[in-house]
Design an enzyme around this catalytic site. Structure first.
Site, mmCIF file in Angstrom:
data_model
loop_
_atom_site.group_PDB
_atom_site.id
_atom_site.type_symbol
_atom_site.label_atom_id
_atom_site.label_comp_id
_atom_site.label_asym_id
_atom_site.label_seq_id
_atom_site.Cartn_x
_atom_site.Cartn_y
_atom_site.Cartn_z
ATOM 1 N N ALA A 50 75.239 30.971 69.109
ATOM 2 C CA ALA A 50 75.748 31.008 70.478
ATOM 3 C C ALA A 50 77.025 30.196 70.579
ATOM 4 O O ALA A 50 77.275 29.292 69.778
ATOM 5 C CB ALA A 50 74.698 30.469 71.450
ATOM 6 N N ASP A 51 77.810 30.527 71.584
ATOM 7 C CA ASP A 51 78.997 29.750 71.893
ATOM 8 C C ASP A 51 79.177 29.748 73.408
ATOM 9 O O ASP A 51 79.127 30.801 74.041
ATOM 10 C CB ASP A 51 80.244 30.329 71.225
ATOM 11 C CG ASP A 51 81.417 29.378 71.344
ATOM 12 O OD1 ASP A 51 81.362 28.295 70.722
ATOM 13 O OD2 ASP A 51 82.370 29.692 72.078
ATOM 14 N N THR A 52 79.354 28.569 73.963
ATOM 15 C CA THR A 52 79.529 28.420 75.405
ATOM 16 C C THR A 52 80.937 27.936 75.681
ATOM 17 O O THR A 52 81.401 26.980 75.044
ATOM 18 C CB THR A 52 78.505 27.418 75.987
ATOM 19 O OG1 THR A 52 77.185 27.908 75.710
ATOM 20 C CG2 THR A 52 78.679 27.244 77.486
ATOM 21 N N GLY A 75 78.226 33.314 74.886
ATOM 22 C CA GLY A 75 78.066 34.471 74.023
ATOM 23 C C GLY A 75 76.930 34.185 73.057
ATOM 24 O O GLY A 75 76.813 33.063 72.545
#
Length: 189
Positions: free
Chosen positions: A69-71, A106
């Site tokens: 994930a990437d925030t 994401g």
């Protein structure tokens, strides 16, 4: 869930969310360059980086699900990543003060060389923050591992966020509602 899960994240917040979901997992980390092409939208950036992180596992993991994930935080189409200095963190929070911004996470699930990617967007509305509140928060909480320089579950979120539209857990760093649905789809395959 029948498959074993690898969480490719050192985020204690993501780990805690998975524990609260009663999902068993192990953490495996790989260094990944998080750069991205300039022509992407914020949503595309979050997914692009999540997929890049998953790609690091593609050759070595097939029987487990890899969760990456990437925030990112976005205000006025400006991406606010993780702050590099105390001054940078303070400047980010001053920019967010009294305004609405977007938090975009994401997520990519890699299973048997197949990528299932999605994202979630939450609108976060900050009250006006006093300079001393910002400085005190940054000095105490050292938010250098957080996009936008804050954690919604920490003091600044508790006193400064007026409201959110969308998923709270997305703002924490993992949209658990969407994640659960996607994991259940994989579990049926």
């Amino acid at each position: 869930m029948n498959q074993k899960l690898i969480l490719a994240s050192k985020s204690p917040r993501r780990q805690e969310l998975l524990r609260l979901m009663d999902i068993e997992f192990r953490v495996v980390l790989k260094e990944v360059d998080e750069s991205y092409p300039d022509n992407l939208t914020p949503e595309e950036i979050a997914v692009y980086i999540a997929e890049k992180k998953a790609h690091a596992f593609d050759e070595t993991v097939t029987e487990e699900i890899v969760l990456t994930a990437d925030t990112i935080v976005c205000v006025d189409n400006q991406i606010l990543g993780k702050p590099e200095t105390t001054e940078h963190a303070i400047a980010m929070l001053q920019l967010l003060s009294g305004r609405m911004h977007h938090v975009i996470t994401g997520v990519c699930l890699l299973y048997k060389h197949q990528y299932q990617s999605f994202y979630d967007v939450s609108e976060v509305f900050f009250n006006e923050l006093a300079a001393d509140e910002i400085i005190s928060y940054v000095n105490k909480y050292q938010p250098f591992d957080k996009a936008g320089s804050y954690g919604i579950q920490e003091r600044i979120g508790l006193i400064g966020i007026e409201r959110i539209n969308g998923s709270y857990t997305n703002v924490v760093g993992l949209p658990t509602e969407k994640l659960y649905k996607e994991l259940m789809k994989l579990d049926r395959d």
